[in-house]
Design a protein around this motif. Structure first.
Motif, PDB file in Angstrom:
ATOM      1  N   PHE A  25       0.865  -1.181   0.000  1.00  0.00           N
ATOM      2  CA  PHE A  25       0.000   0.000   0.000  1.00  0.00           C
ATOM      3  C   PHE A  25       0.897   1.225   0.000  1.00  0.00           C
ATOM      4  O   PHE A  25       1.704   1.420   0.908  1.00  0.00           O
ATOM      5  N   ALA A  26       0.773   2.034  -1.058  1.00  0.00           N
ATOM      6  CA  ALA A  26       1.591   3.243  -1.190  1.00  0.00           C
ATOM      7  C   ALA A  26       0.811   4.306  -1.953  1.00  0.00           C
ATOM      8  O   ALA A  26       0.123   3.990  -2.936  1.00  0.00           O
ATOM      9  N   LYS A  27       0.911   5.532  -1.482  1.00  0.00           N
ATOM     10  CA  LYS A  27       0.280   6.668  -2.151  1.00  0.00           C
ATOM     11  C   LYS A  27      -1.214   6.444  -2.385  1.00  0.00           C
ATOM     12  O   LYS A  27      -1.753   6.770  -3.440  1.00  0.00           O
ATOM     13  N   GLY A  28      -1.887   5.841  -1.386  1.00  0.00           N
ATOM     14  CA  GLY A  28      -3.324   5.642  -1.444  1.00  0.00           C
ATOM     15  C   GLY A  28      -3.789   4.488  -2.313  1.00  0.00           C
ATOM     16  O   GLY A  28      -4.978   4.298  -2.510  1.00  0.00           O
ATOM     17  N   GLN A  29      -2.861   3.688  -2.812  1.00  0.00           N
ATOM     18  CA  GLN A  29      -3.195   2.608  -3.742  1.00  0.00           C
ATOM     19  C   GLN A  29      -2.672   1.269  -3.226  1.00  0.00           C
ATOM     20  O   GLN A  29      -1.504   1.167  -2.837  1.00  0.00           O
ATOM     21  N   LEU A  49       8.124  -7.651   1.240  1.00  0.00           N
ATOM     22  CA  LEU A  49       9.131  -6.595   1.387  1.00  0.00           C
ATOM     23  C   LEU A  49       9.762  -6.273   0.033  1.00  0.00           C
ATOM     24  O   LEU A  49       9.889  -5.101  -0.345  1.00  0.00           O
ATOM     25  N   ILE A  50      10.120  -7.297  -0.702  1.00  0.00           N
ATOM     26  CA  ILE A  50      10.721  -7.107  -2.021  1.00  0.00           C
ATOM     27  C   ILE A  50       9.734  -6.417  -2.962  1.00  0.00           C
ATOM     28  O   ILE A  50      10.100  -5.491  -3.694  1.00  0.00           O
ATOM     29  N   GLU A  51       8.476  -6.835  -2.915  1.00  0.00           N
ATOM     30  CA  GLU A  51       7.449  -6.200  -3.757  1.00  0.00           C
ATOM     31  C   GLU A  51       7.268  -4.737  -3.359  1.00  0.00           C
ATOM     32  O   GLU A  51       7.071  -3.877  -4.224  1.00  0.00           O
ATOM     33  N   GLY A  52       7.340  -4.456  -2.064  1.00  0.00           N
ATOM     34  CA  GLY A  52       7.246  -3.070  -1.605  1.00  0.00           C
ATOM     35  C   GLY A  52       8.346  -2.209  -2.193  1.00  0.00           C
ATOM     36  O   GLY A  52       8.110  -1.073  -2.624  1.00  0.00           O
ATOM     37  N   LEU A  53       9.558  -2.740  -2.224  1.00  0.00           N
ATOM     38  CA  LEU A  53      10.683  -2.017  -2.815  1.00  0.00           C
ATOM     39  C   LEU A  53      10.466  -1.809  -4.311  1.00  0.00           C
ATOM     40  O   LEU A  53      10.690  -0.719  -4.840  1.00  0.00           O
ATOM     41  N   ILE A  54       9.993  -2.837  -5.000  1.00  0.00           N
ATOM     42  CA  ILE A  54       9.737  -2.735  -6.443  1.00  0.00           C
ATOM     43  C   ILE A  54       8.666  -1.682  -6.722  1.00  0.00           C
ATOM     44  O   ILE A  54       8.807  -0.873  -7.650  1.00  0.00           O
ATOM     45  N   VAL A  55       7.607  -1.673  -5.917  1.00  0.00           N
ATOM     46  CA  VAL A  55       6.540  -0.680  -6.101  1.00  0.00           C
ATOM     47  C   VAL A  55       7.088   0.728  -5.867  1.00  0.00           C
ATOM     48  O   VAL A  55       6.833   1.645  -6.649  1.00  0.00           O
ATOM     49  N   ALA A  56       7.851   0.907  -4.783  1.00  0.00           N
ATOM     50  CA  ALA A  56       8.427   2.224  -4.479  1.00  0.00           C
ATOM     51  C   ALA A  56       9.312   2.704  -5.623  1.00  0.00           C
ATOM     52  O   ALA A  56       9.238   3.866  -6.038  1.00  0.00           O
ATOM     53  N   GLN A  57      10.139   1.820  -6.141  1.00  0.00           N
ATOM     54  CA  GLN A  57      11.008   2.186  -7.251  1.00  0.00           C
ATOM     55  C   GLN A  57      10.195   2.489  -8.504  1.00  0.00           C
ATOM     56  O   GLN A  57      10.500   3.419  -9.241  1.00  0.00           O
ATOM     57  N   GLY A  58       9.139   1.707  -8.745  1.00  0.00           N
ATOM     58  CA  GLY A  58       8.279   1.921  -9.899  1.00  0.00           C
ATOM     59  C   GLY A  58       7.549   3.255  -9.849  1.00  0.00           C
ATOM     60  O   GLY A  58       7.257   3.851 -10.888  1.00  0.00           O
ATOM     61  N   LEU A  59       7.264   3.720  -8.631  1.00  0.00           N
ATOM     62  CA  LEU A  59       6.621   5.023  -8.459  1.00  0.00           C
ATOM     63  C   LEU A  59       7.628   6.169  -8.522  1.00  0.00           C
ATOM     64  O   LEU A  59       7.253   7.337  -8.442  1.00  0.00           O
ATOM     65  N   GLY A  60       8.895   5.821  -8.633  1.00  0.00           N
ATOM     66  CA  GLY A  60       9.940   6.845  -8.688  1.00  0.00           C
ATOM     67  C   GLY A  60      10.196   7.514  -7.351  1.00  0.00           C
ATOM     68  O   GLY A  60      10.720   8.629  -7.311  1.00  0.00           O
ATOM     69  N   LEU A  61       9.869   6.832  -6.261  1.00  0.00           N
ATOM     70  CA  LEU A  61      10.058   7.412  -4.926  1.00  0.00           C
ATOM     71  C   LEU A  61      11.535   7.446  -4.568  1.00  0.00           C
ATOM     72  O   LEU A  61      12.260   6.483  -4.802  1.00  0.00           O
ATOM     73  N   GLU A  62      11.963   8.547  -4.016  1.00  0.00           N
ATOM     74  CA  GLU A  62      13.350   8.679  -3.576  1.00  0.00           C
ATOM     75  C   GLU A  62      13.452   8.661  -2.056  1.00  0.00           C
ATOM     76  O   GLU A  62      14.414   8.149  -1.508  1.00  0.00           O
ATOM     77  N   ASP A  63      12.464   9.229  -1.386  1.00  0.00           N
ATOM     78  CA  ASP A  63      12.470   9.284   0.075  1.00  0.00           C
ATOM     79  C   ASP A  63      11.259   8.508   0.583  1.00  0.00           C
ATOM     80  O   ASP A  63      10.139   9.013   0.573  1.00  0.00           O
ATOM     81  N   PHE A  64      11.502   7.257   0.971  1.00  0.00           N
ATOM     82  CA  PHE A  64      10.413   6.407   1.427  1.00  0.00           C
ATOM     83  C   PHE A  64      10.891   5.489   2.554  1.00  0.00           C
ATOM     84  O   PHE A  64      12.084   5.296   2.752  1.00  0.00           O
ATOM     85  N   LEU A  91      17.200 -11.914   1.326  1.00  0.00           N
ATOM     86  CA  LEU A  91      17.968 -10.734   1.722  1.00  0.00           C
ATOM     87  C   LEU A  91      18.892 -10.303   0.588  1.00  0.00           C
ATOM     88  O   LEU A  91      19.005  -9.108   0.290  1.00  0.00           O
ATOM     89  N   GLU A  92      19.538 -11.256  -0.064  1.00  0.00           N
ATOM     90  CA  GLU A  92      20.413 -10.937  -1.188  1.00  0.00           C
ATOM     91  C   GLU A  92      19.637 -10.259  -2.314  1.00  0.00           C
ATOM     92  O   GLU A  92      20.102  -9.272  -2.896  1.00  0.00           O
ATOM     93  N   ARG A  93      18.447 -10.759  -2.604  1.00  0.00           N
ATOM     94  CA  ARG A  93      17.620 -10.168  -3.662  1.00  0.00           C
ATOM     95  C   ARG A  93      17.192  -8.747  -3.287  1.00  0.00           C
ATOM     96  O   ARG A  93      17.233  -7.834  -4.108  1.00  0.00           O
ATOM     97  N   PHE A  94      16.783  -8.572  -2.027  1.00  0.00           N
ATOM     98  CA  PHE A  94      16.375  -7.259  -1.541  1.00  0.00           C
ATOM     99  C   PHE A  94      17.522  -6.264  -1.688  1.00  0.00           C
ATOM    100  O   PHE A  94      17.350  -5.168  -2.218  1.00  0.00           O
ATOM    101  N   ARG A  95      18.702  -6.652  -1.236  1.00  0.00           N
ATOM    102  CA  ARG A  95      19.863  -5.757  -1.312  1.00  0.00           C
ATOM    103  C   ARG A  95      20.276  -5.477  -2.754  1.00  0.00           C
ATOM    104  O   ARG A  95      20.680  -4.362  -3.086  1.00  0.00           O
TER     105      ARG A  95
END
Length: 125
Positions: A25-29, A49-64, A91-95
């Protein structure tokens, strides 16, 4: 001054072990995925957690900040707990996805987790 974006993540397996589903859940979606294979709840939390990172990156978020209710996954992602055996590849994939700037990952209580609430709402009561 921009505010830090909160990115909530949660995962589960139905039954446990079983089919993995995750929510972010990010930016109301809410983003919900149910096509992530089979495993236990621990696997599901890592994939969330990995999906959260992918979503954040896909939204172009820099400060999250990534917010989840799986304390052991949060601790391992932050390097505060040893990551052994089955969790190490996650953990390796996340990093690897994070690159040089490892994002903030924080623990929140289950009732605060908007991703978990969104995921729960998709199931019959």
């Amino acid at each position: 001054m921009a505010t830090r974006t909160k990115v909530y993540f949660d995962g589960g397996a139905r039954p446990n072990p079983g089919k993995i589903e995750v929510a972010v859940f990010a930016k109301g979606q809410a983003t919900i995925r149910r096509d992530l294979g089979t495993g236990g709840n621990g696997d599901a939390e890592w994939l969330a957690l990995i999906e959260g990172l992918i979503v954040a990156q896909g939204l172009g978020l820099e400060d999250f900040v990534l917010l989840g209710d799986a304390s052991n996954v949060v601790a391992k992602a932050n390097g505060k707990m040893k990551c052994r055996d089955a969790d190490a590849p996650y953990l390796e994939r996340f990093r690897a996805l994070a690159g040089e700037t490892v994002p903030r990952v924080r623990y929140i209580k289950r009732f605060q987790n908007l991703a978990g609430i969104a995921l729960q709402q998709t199931h019959d009561r």
